[in-house]
Design a protein around this motif. Structure first.
Motif: not given
Ligand SMILES: [Zn+2]
Ligand SMILES: [Zn+2]
Length: 335
Positions: A87-90, A114-122, A146-151, A177-180
């Motif tokens: 098992f490796v992170p997705a 999976y996704k590649r952009r940063p997610d502080p919850t995982c 997808h646009p930049d999450t911060g914006s 999503k809620a926690q992110r």
């Protein structure tokens, strides 16, 4: 020479790994299940034995009760039948994993979602070079970038501060999503209490127990209207337009989803403030990932596969669509 991956059988109800006598993300109860992550279209109740990360087992425990589970941490592997399973992170939600299957010198990676952009919850996605990469293609069209999450989070805060007499009600799926969204708001300096719908409470608490701090959360139910003015309230998408939301002080209706790119989807839910925040790879992330893992073959489980099949062909990679059923059926779960 035998056909590559002939020991893996894609079936409508999941991926059967014959020499392990086990299924990956089966949609029906099976004696042995390897589960990539806790979303309901991948993790079902009622299996005999489950192999998953400790976090995914904890999520399944909250949803389906105690599992006959074998916890496999990231980077660990276990032998099941004749197959080495790792098992490796997705990078999709807390505990989400890609499952690495090795048998007779062939390496197959089942990415799950999976996704590649940063997610502080995982933990972030780890590319693992392989012979066969089995991928999703939820946003498998070049129009999906997808646009930049911060914006997107900044747009949400800007809207909140623009009208202190109102509240902003954000529809976000209960797992991930809620926690992110909450964690991204904290990262942008929003330290006020965030109000949540009762349906999010157990999973938010579990995230905190598993080491993801969410700041001060309060239940929104029963709180006087005046207290909710100028506040952010998070609810499952299904509650955006129901009776529950009518007791809020003139809410600005928002929703955080990759589908908010599609105007029609925002309109269907009467969303005034669409936030394009997705837990799935967009087109660039999908193609970048295939480039990174450099497989001989790509198998596509679900989503919009035509464009990705074509892209693989242009890049001399054999591609195949599996048409697994049941993934993504649950609109309210996974985006
Ligand atoms: Zn998912
Ligand atoms: Zn999914």
């Amino acid at each position: 020479m035998a056909r590559l991956g002939n020991w893996i059988e894609p079936c409508p109800e999941g991926i059967y790994v014959r020499p392990a006598d086990a299924w990956v993300d089966p949609s029906q109860p099976k004696p042995r299940a390897l589960v990539t992550h806790g979303h309901a279209d991948h993790a079902r109740g009622g299996h005999g034995e489950v192999w998953a990360t400790p976090e995914t087992l904890a999520i399944m425990g909250v949803r389906y009760g105690e599992q006959n589970g074998h916890a496999i941490g990231y980077g660990e592997s276990v032998r099941i039948g004749e197959v080495e399973v790792g098992f490796v992170p997705a990078g999709h939600v807390l505990g989400s994993a890609q499952i690495i299957l090795e048998y007779r010198g062939e390496k197959v990676v089942v990415s799950g979602d999976y996704k590649r952009r940063p997610d502080p919850t995982c933990a972030p996605f780890v590319p693992v070079p392989c012979d066969i990469f089995i991928t999703e293609a939820t946003f498998g069209l070049p129009v999906f970038r997808h646009p930049d999450t911060g914006s997107e989070i900044d747009r949400l805060l800007h809207r909140l501060h623009a009208d202190p007499e109102r509240c902003v009600l954000v529809g976000a799926y209960a797992l991930g999503k809620a926690q992110r969204v909450i964690t991204e708001l904290r990262g942008r300096g929003h330290d006020d209490p965030i109000y949540i719908h009762g349906a999010l409470e157990r999973l938010c608490r579990l995230y905190e127990e598993l080491g993801v701090p969410l700041g001060e959360l309060r239940l929104a139910t029963g709180v006087p209207k005046a207290e909710l003015k100028g506040r952010i309230i998070i609810c499952p998408p299904g509650a955006l337009n129901d009776r529950w939301s009518r007791r809020l002080p003139d809410p600005v209706t928002a929703m955080a989803s990759g589908w908010m790119r599609v105007r029609q989807r925002a309109r269907q839910r009467n969303v005034e403030l669409p936030l394009i925040i997705s837990d799935h790879a967009d087109w660039d992330e999908l193609t970048q990932t295939i480039h990174d893992v450099a497989p001989s073959e790509v198998w596509i489980t679900h989503g919009r596969e035509d464009a990705l099949m074509h892209w693989c062909m242009l890049h001399q990679i054999k591609a195949r669509e599996l048409n697994l059923v049941g993934y993504e059926d649950e609109e309210d779960e996974d985006d």
